[in-house]
Write a protein that holds these residues in place. Structure first.
Motif: not given
Length: 505
Positions: A46-47, A53-54, A163-166, A462-464
């Motif tokens: 995921a990262a 692409d997701f 993390s805020t962006q994710i 998962l960090g994506g």
């Protein structure tokens, strides 16, 4: 001459100092070594999978880009990174001497009755030079420990911004899908209400002809009112969903983008989200920015122990100045006018009433707090992934069975209409079948939404979502900052834990 090298080495050692920061050992993983539900399968991590692409929907991609450029909460987080970096530069500058240049003129007039020469005297003094004021030699690493702590705080803020962006990417995608689902539910309710209105008119005519009873008319009225109330409910929810999207975007949605969004025909038109393998829980330590941020905070607390320990030892500071001085400006740069001073100072803590011990205790407790926070962050991440994996396993079956229920209710409704028209059953069966069909259709949309949101949650857990485009084999670094407040972007592929050069006004 043989003693010069040993003495030079000794002086160099004194100037470089020592460190009292405890050796750092990463805490053991406070979770199982594997997830309760298997999360394997083919596909990139995921990262490593960019959010473009997701999420394949072009309208959603534009909406996410708009949010990353204008969302105020994300902008505030990015500015906190700049502030933390500036504070790190301030603390690091304390390791070096501050050199100041000065030039001055002093004019002194002495009256005759105070002059030893019996006459008034006016004297002049000119001076030009430089000085280093109170430069502390960091023998025991106090200043370096403070700078280390500030550096780790900066890196923590950097990962917090990531993390805020994710979270923002996932939140926008989830809210967009909610908007699509509510529009789809609104369309279902409108179609049902229109059909119920025709049925109500038909029952009214049949009542006038005496073929049905007033009870049948009341039942038809109930069915229509139920569908009409559902229309009003989803109209409100669609409007509120759009308000939330505008808030997340941080700016009005451009008309062209809004038209593109309205052209998407509900969740059914959305492409299936890619499968992402879960990997192992240990992978989260490097792929989840919130976990990395917590570890940087732990490292900062560890460095603070070194600074607290150094307070027990003497501190040495140097003040030195040099330049030229003269009683006349014309001879200021003549030979023999050099002036200098050198003032070393050593300060030894003798009695602090236990303040240094208390400060060390505070630093040690703060480290224990950060260890607990770090472990709790890991456990929360494990919980997020495990829950999403459980959802991925069960939502597929639940959506399938709900679709089968919709198909069965549709067949039952069609048969109920046929039996009513043939005079076999009363209209009550038609109304019951119609209510059941509406409920099943709305439940199906809600389940499809929940399934997609679960996939988004897993991608985020998962960090994506840290970068727009997929970059296999690289570690996540902040790649997007708000456009309205320029912030230099770290280079893609930067090693985690290294300081990043951010510049901005």
């Amino acid at each position: 001459m043989r003693n010069v090298k040993p003495v030079s080495a000794l002086m160099l050692g004194l100037l470089s100092g020592c460190s009292l920061i405890p050796a750092y050992h990463r805490p053991a993983l406070p979770v199982q070594n594997a997830y309760p539900v298997a999360g394997g399968g083919a596909g990139p991590a995921a990262a490593d999978l960019g959010w473009k692409d997701f999420f394949k929907d072009p309208a959603l991609q534009q909406l996410i880009s708009l949010s990353l450029a204008n969302n105020r909460n994300f902008r505030e987080t990015a500015l906190n990174v700049q502030q933390a970096q500036a504070q790190y530069r301030v603390d690091r500058a304390s390791l070096f001497p501050t050199i100041e240049g000065d030039a001055y003129q002093t004019v002194t007039h002495t009256p005759a009755n105070l002059s030893s020469a019996g006459r008034a005297i006016t004297s002049h003094e000119y001076s030009l030079g430089a000085q280093a004021v109170s430069w502390e030699i960091d023998l025991f690493g106090k200043l370096r420990a403070t700078a280390k702590s500030a550096h780790e705080t900066f890196l923590s803020d950097l990962d917090t911004a990531l993390s805020t962006q994710i979270s923002l990417v996932a939140q926008v995608a989830s809210e967009y899908d909610t908007w699509l689902a509510d529009r789809q539910s609104l369309r279902i309710s409108q179609n049902t209400a229109a059909a119920d209105q025709k049925s109500l008119s038909l029952v009214q005519l049949e009542l006038n002809n005496g073929t049905v009873t007033a009870q049948d008319l009341a039942q038809a009225q109930i069915t229509y009112d139920t569908a009409a109330a559902s229309v009003a409910q989803y109209q409100r929810q669609v409007a509120q969903d759009m308000d939330e999207l505008v808030l997340l975007a941080g700016a009005p949605i451009p008309p062209a983008l809004l038209a593109q969004m309205n052209a998407v025909d509900g969740l059914d038109a959305e492409a299936k989200l890619p499968h992402v393998p879960a990997g192992l829980p240990s992978d989260l330590l490097t792929r989840r920015p919130d976990i990395r941020a917590a570890e940087h905070e732990l490292l900062a607390a560890n460095a603070n122990i070194g600074a607290a320990r150094a307070a027990f030892f003497p501190s040495i500071s140097l003040t030195a100045s040099g330049g030229v001085a003269s009683n006349s400006l014309s001879s200021l740069f003549s030979g023999g006018q050099t002036s200098w001073s050198f003032q070393p100072q050593i300060t030894i803590p003798i009695f602090t009433a236990g303040a240094n011990i208390a400060n060390l205790d505070i630093a040690k407790v703060e480290k224990k707090i950060q260890i607990a926070t770090y472990e709790a962050t890991i456990q929360s991440a494990f919980h997020d992934v495990s829950d999403a994996l459980n959802g991925r396993e069960t939502y597929v079956d639940q959506v399938k069975y709900e679709q089968d229920l919709v198909n069965a209710d549709q067949r039952y409704y069609t048969l109920a209409q046929m039996r009513f028209k043939a005079g076999i059953d009363t209209y009550l069966n038609v109304l019951v079948a119609q209510n059941d069909l509406l409920s099943a259709q709305l439940n199906l949309v809600a389940l499809q939404l929940a399934q997609r949101q679960n996939e988004i949650t897993l991608y985020k857990a998962l960090g994506g979502g840290w970068e727009a485009n997929s970059t296999p084999g690289t570690q996540p670094v902040p790649a997007t900052m708000p456009a309205a407040q320029p912030v230099a972007q770290p280079q893609t592929g930067q090693t985690p834990g290294k300081p990043t050069s951010l510049t901005g006004n």
